[in-house]
Scaffold this motif. Structure first.
Motif, mmCIF file in Angstrom:
data_model
loop_
_atom_site.group_PDB
_atom_site.id
_atom_site.type_symbol
_atom_site.label_atom_id
_atom_site.label_comp_id
_atom_site.label_asym_id
_atom_site.label_seq_id
_atom_site.Cartn_x
_atom_site.Cartn_y
_atom_site.Cartn_z
ATOM 1 N N GLU A 11 0.824 -1.210 0.000
ATOM 2 C CA GLU A 11 0.000 0.000 0.000
ATOM 3 C C GLU A 11 0.861 1.265 0.000
ATOM 4 O O GLU A 11 0.460 2.289 -0.549
ATOM 5 N N ALA A 12 2.049 1.201 0.583
ATOM 6 C CA ALA A 12 2.935 2.370 0.581
ATOM 7 C C ALA A 12 3.279 2.783 -0.850
ATOM 8 O O ALA A 12 3.348 3.975 -1.161
ATOM 9 N N GLN A 13 3.471 1.812 -1.728
ATOM 10 C CA GLN A 13 3.783 2.133 -3.119
ATOM 11 C C GLN A 13 2.547 2.629 -3.868
ATOM 12 O O GLN A 13 2.651 3.460 -4.772
ATOM 13 N N THR A 14 1.370 2.129 -3.500
ATOM 14 C CA THR A 14 0.129 2.664 -4.071
ATOM 15 C C THR A 14 -0.013 4.125 -3.660
ATOM 16 O O THR A 14 -0.361 4.982 -4.484
ATOM 17 N N ASN A 15 0.292 4.421 -2.402
ATOM 18 C CA ASN A 15 0.246 5.809 -1.924
ATOM 19 C C ASN A 15 1.262 6.672 -2.654
ATOM 20 O O ASN A 15 0.976 7.821 -3.003
ATOM 21 N N ALA A 16 2.454 6.128 -2.895
ATOM 22 C CA ALA A 16 3.489 6.883 -3.606
ATOM 23 C C ALA A 16 3.041 7.194 -5.037
ATOM 24 O O ALA A 16 3.300 8.292 -5.545
ATOM 25 N N LEU A 17 2.371 6.244 -5.687
ATOM 26 C CA LEU A 17 1.855 6.500 -7.034
ATOM 27 C C LEU A 17 0.792 7.591 -6.986
ATOM 28 O O LEU A 17 0.780 8.490 -7.836
#
Length: 161
Positions: A11-17
């Motif tokens: 989810e951290a990478q989804t947030n970064a996107l």
């Protein structure tokens, strides 16, 4: 037209996107979000809204169908409306609710489950498709208009694997 594909391991990478996308959005955009339940559509929208300056709680508008948010894009106030059409019974419901008025050159519209609004839903500038895979999700961003292409051409995102 621009097309990007990424694997987002968490989810951290989804947030970064979502944060990266927020920096390239322009008023008048229509984003379609495709994917199964739990694939990351609302998580991406939440990150987009928070990165655009919205500080409150962001929930999926599953029952209200639409939630407008006031954000800042290029130091200007913009209404970003998050639609979740999952529970919509027919495309006419979209029209009867007056949702078309949200689609204009001063707003940004993010639509989950857009297939429920066809054929009355305005065309997207960017299609974002989530697929749950391995440990995380795969996402494809596809520009479908000049405006969408302009935005994705400026996208600066590389997930940390």
């Amino acid at each position: 037209m621009q097309v990007f594909q990424f694997h987002l391991p968490d989810e951290a990478q989804t947030n970064a996107l979502g944060t990266a996308l927020s920096s390239v959005l322009i008023p008048g955009l229509v984003l379609y979000l495709h994917g199964d339940l739990g694939a990351g559509k609302t998580a991406l929208t939440r990150a987009l809204l928070h990165a655009s300056g919205y500080t409150g709680r962001v929930k999926s508008p599953t029952y209200t169908l639409a939630e407008p948010y006031q954000v800042t894009i290029d130091q200007k106030p913009v209404t970003m409306t998050h639609f979740d059409l999952y529970r919509m019974a027919s495309p006419e419901e979209f029209l009867d609710a007056g949702f078309r008025e949200h689609f204009n050159e001063k707003s940004i519209c993010i639509v989950e489950w857009p297939e429920k609004g066809e054929p009355v839903l305005p065309s997207p500038d960017i299609n974002i498709t989530f697929t749950v895979s391995r440990s995380g999700r795969d996402v494809e961003l596809r520009a479908l208009s000049d405006k969408g292409n302009q935005c994705l051409a400026r996208l600066n995102f590389a997930p940390h694997l």
